[in-house]
Design a protein around this motif. Structure first.
Motif, PDB file in Angstrom:
ATOM      1  N   LEU A  58       0.915  -1.094   0.127  1.00 44.85           N
ATOM      2  CA  LEU A  58      -0.168  -0.063  -0.051  1.00 44.85           C
ATOM      3  C   LEU A  58       0.894   1.281  -0.121  1.00 44.85           C
ATOM      4  N   ASN A  59       1.942   1.145   0.716  1.00 42.73           N
ATOM      5  CA  ASN A  59       2.828   2.686   0.616  1.00 42.73           C
ATOM      6  C   ASN A  59       3.268   2.695  -0.509  1.00 42.73           C
ATOM      7  N   GLN A  60       3.936   1.469  -1.338  1.00 47.32           N
ATOM      8  CA  GLN A  60       4.300   1.474  -2.497  1.00 47.32           C
ATOM      9  C   GLN A  60       3.283   2.207  -3.683  1.00 47.32           C
ATOM     10  N   VAL A  61       2.141   1.808  -3.567  1.00 47.40           N
ATOM     11  CA  VAL A  61       1.188   2.222  -4.381  1.00 47.40           C
ATOM     12  C   VAL A  61       0.816   3.717  -4.352  1.00 47.40           C
ATOM     13  N   GLN A  62       0.859   4.197  -2.861  1.00 48.14           N
ATOM     14  CA  GLN A  62       0.670   5.689  -2.643  1.00 48.14           C
ATOM     15  C   GLN A  62       1.700   6.299  -3.025  1.00 48.14           C
ATOM     16  N   LYS A  63       2.819   5.829  -3.131  1.00 53.87           N
ATOM     17  CA  LYS A  63       4.175   6.638  -3.512  1.00 53.87           C
ATOM     18  C   LYS A  63       4.017   6.801  -5.115  1.00 53.87           C
ATOM     19  N   LYS A  64       3.842   5.615  -5.917  1.00 52.62           N
ATOM     20  CA  LYS A  64       3.393   5.737  -7.282  1.00 52.62           C
ATOM     21  C   LYS A  64       2.233   6.534  -7.695  1.00 52.62           C
ATOM     22  N   GLY A  65       1.173   6.650  -6.849  1.00 52.00           N
ATOM     23  CA  GLY A  65       0.209   7.582  -7.305  1.00 52.00           C
ATOM     24  C   GLY A  65       0.709   9.188  -7.209  1.00 52.00           C
ATOM     25  N   THR A  66       1.500   9.262  -6.132  1.00 51.55           N
ATOM     26  CA  THR A  66       1.736  10.891  -6.054  1.00 51.55           C
ATOM     27  C   THR A  66       2.803  11.203  -7.242  1.00 51.55           C
ATOM     28  N   GLU A  67       3.451  10.157  -7.681  1.00 50.89           N
ATOM     29  CA  GLU A  67       4.877  10.621  -8.679  1.00 50.89           C
ATOM     30  C   GLU A  67       4.098  10.422  -9.926  1.00 50.89           C
ATOM     31  N   ALA A  68       2.844   9.883 -10.437  1.00 47.37           N
ATOM     32  CA  ALA A  68       2.226   9.964 -11.575  1.00 47.37           C
ATOM     33  C   ALA A  68       1.795  11.227 -12.061  1.00 47.37           C
ATOM     34  N   PRO A  69       2.264  11.344 -13.436  1.00 45.67           N
ATOM     35  CA  PRO A  69       1.825  12.632 -13.978  1.00 45.67           C
ATOM     36  C   PRO A  69       0.379  12.874 -14.367  1.00 45.67           C
ATOM     37  N   VAL A  70       0.013  13.939 -14.232  1.00 46.81           N
ATOM     38  CA  VAL A  70      -1.470  14.348 -14.151  1.00 46.81           C
ATOM     39  C   VAL A  70      -1.774  15.035 -15.387  1.00 46.81           C
ATOM     40  N   ASN A  71      -2.750  14.656 -16.264  1.00 43.62           N
ATOM     41  CA  ASN A  71      -3.175  15.367 -17.430  1.00 43.62           C
ATOM     42  C   ASN A  71      -4.160  16.338 -17.043  1.00 43.62           C
ATOM     43  N   GLN A  72      -3.656  17.631 -16.654  1.00 44.09           N
ATOM     44  CA  GLN A  72      -4.460  18.527 -15.999  1.00 44.09           C
ATOM     45  C   GLN A  72      -5.820  19.040 -17.210  1.00 44.09           C
ATOM     46  N   GLU A  73      -5.385  19.068 -18.616  1.00 44.78           N
ATOM     47  CA  GLU A  73      -6.374  19.384 -19.576  1.00 44.78           C
ATOM     48  C   GLU A  73      -7.620  18.282 -19.415  1.00 44.78           C
ATOM     49  N   LYS A  74      -7.406  17.163 -19.173  1.00 46.81           N
ATOM     50  CA  LYS A  74      -7.946  16.094 -18.863  1.00 46.81           C
ATOM     51  C   LYS A  74      -9.267  16.217 -17.713  1.00 46.81           C
ATOM     52  N   VAL A  75      -8.384  16.653 -16.611  1.00 44.41           N
ATOM     53  CA  VAL A  75      -9.123  16.787 -15.411  1.00 44.41           C
ATOM     54  C   VAL A  75     -10.197  17.829 -15.565  1.00 44.41           C
ATOM     55  N   ASP A  76      -9.650  18.918 -16.235  1.00 42.56           N
ATOM     56  CA  ASP A  76     -10.431  20.182 -16.276  1.00 42.56           C
ATOM     57  C   ASP A  76     -11.690  19.865 -17.198  1.00 42.56           C
ATOM     58  N   ARG A  77     -11.558  19.311 -18.350  1.00 42.50           N
ATOM     59  CA  ARG A  77     -12.667  18.864 -19.238  1.00 42.50           C
ATOM     60  C   ARG A  77     -13.486  17.920 -18.273  1.00 42.50           C
ATOM     61  N   LEU A  78     -13.191  16.877 -17.625  1.00 43.31           N
ATOM     62  CA  LEU A  78     -13.976  16.147 -16.669  1.00 43.31           C
ATOM     63  C   LEU A  78     -14.901  17.163 -15.913  1.00 43.31           C
ATOM     64  N   LYS A  79     -14.113  17.646 -15.174  1.00 46.08           N
ATOM     65  CA  LYS A  79     -14.846  18.483 -14.055  1.00 46.08           C
ATOM     66  C   LYS A  79     -15.887  19.347 -14.623  1.00 46.08           C
ATOM     67  N   LYS A  80     -15.563  19.935 -15.990  1.00 46.78           N
ATOM     68  CA  LYS A  80     -16.779  20.891 -16.494  1.00 46.78           C
ATOM     69  C   LYS A  80     -17.751  19.963 -16.977  1.00 46.78           C
ATOM     70  N   ALA A  81     -17.557  18.821 -17.679  1.00 49.66           N
ATOM     71  CA  ALA A  81     -18.659  17.845 -17.806  1.00 49.66           C
ATOM     72  C   ALA A  81     -19.554  17.542 -16.880  1.00 49.66           C
ATOM     73  N   ILE A  82     -18.697  17.144 -15.541  1.00 47.15           N
ATOM     74  CA  ILE A  82     -19.624  16.778 -14.483  1.00 47.15           C
ATOM     75  C   ILE A  82     -20.591  17.847 -13.994  1.00 47.15           C
ATOM     76  N   GLN A  83     -19.917  18.905 -14.040  1.00 50.50           N
ATOM     77  CA  GLN A  83     -20.722  20.282 -13.491  1.00 50.50           C
ATOM     78  C   GLN A  83     -21.839  20.524 -14.307  1.00 50.50           C
ATOM     79  N   SER A  84     -21.587  20.377 -15.506  1.00 55.03           N
ATOM     80  CA  SER A  84     -22.695  20.719 -16.561  1.00 55.03           C
ATOM     81  C   SER A  84     -23.893  19.639 -16.644  1.00 55.03           C
TER      82      SER A  84
END
Length: 109
Positions: A58-84
C-alpha cells in the motif's frame, strides 16, 4: 503571639548525632549503589516497527500515485462535464475496469 502545645507538652528530645551520621552514610551508600547499577545496566531497548507485506505494498502504491503525471487538461474537461451534467457513466465499462483493477491488485482468481 505565643505558640502552645509544641511537642504536646513533652520535653524536647535531644538529637542523636550518631544516628544522623548513620542515616547520611546509608543514603550515600544507596546513591553509590544505584549509580553503579545504572552504569552496569544494559542499554534500554529501542522501539521498532514492522509493517506487514500488504502495508508495504500500500505504501508503494501511494508513492507511485503521487509520482504519476496528471493530465490537467483532461481533469479540467471532466470537471466541466460533471458540473454541466453532460458526463455519463457507462456502468458495464466501469464494472469491467473495477474487476480488472482488483485482479491486478489482489491477483487473478
Amino acid at each position: 503571639m505565643a505558640i502552645n502545645n509544641i511537642n504536646n507538652g513533652l520535653p524536647k528530645t535531644p538529637v542523636d548525632n550518631g544516628k544522623v551520621a548513620q542515616q547520611n552514610q546509608t543514603q550515600q551508600s544507596q546513591q553509590q549503589a544505584s549509580a553503579q547499577s545504572a552504569q552496569t545496566a544494559p542499554a534500554p531497548r529501542q522501539d521498532s516497527v514492522s509493517l506487514t507485506q500488504s502495508a508495504q505494498q500500500l505504501n508503494q502504491v501511494q508513492k507511485k500515485g503521487t509520482e504519476a503525471p496528471v493530465n490537467q487538461e483532461k481533469v479540467d474537461r471532466l470537471k466541466k462535464a460533471i458540473q454541466s451534467g453532460d458526463y455519463k457513466v457507462n456502468p458495464e465499462v466501469l464494472a469491467t475496469k473495477i474487476a480488472k483493477l482488483e485482479s491486478e491488485i489482489f491477483g487473478a482468481k
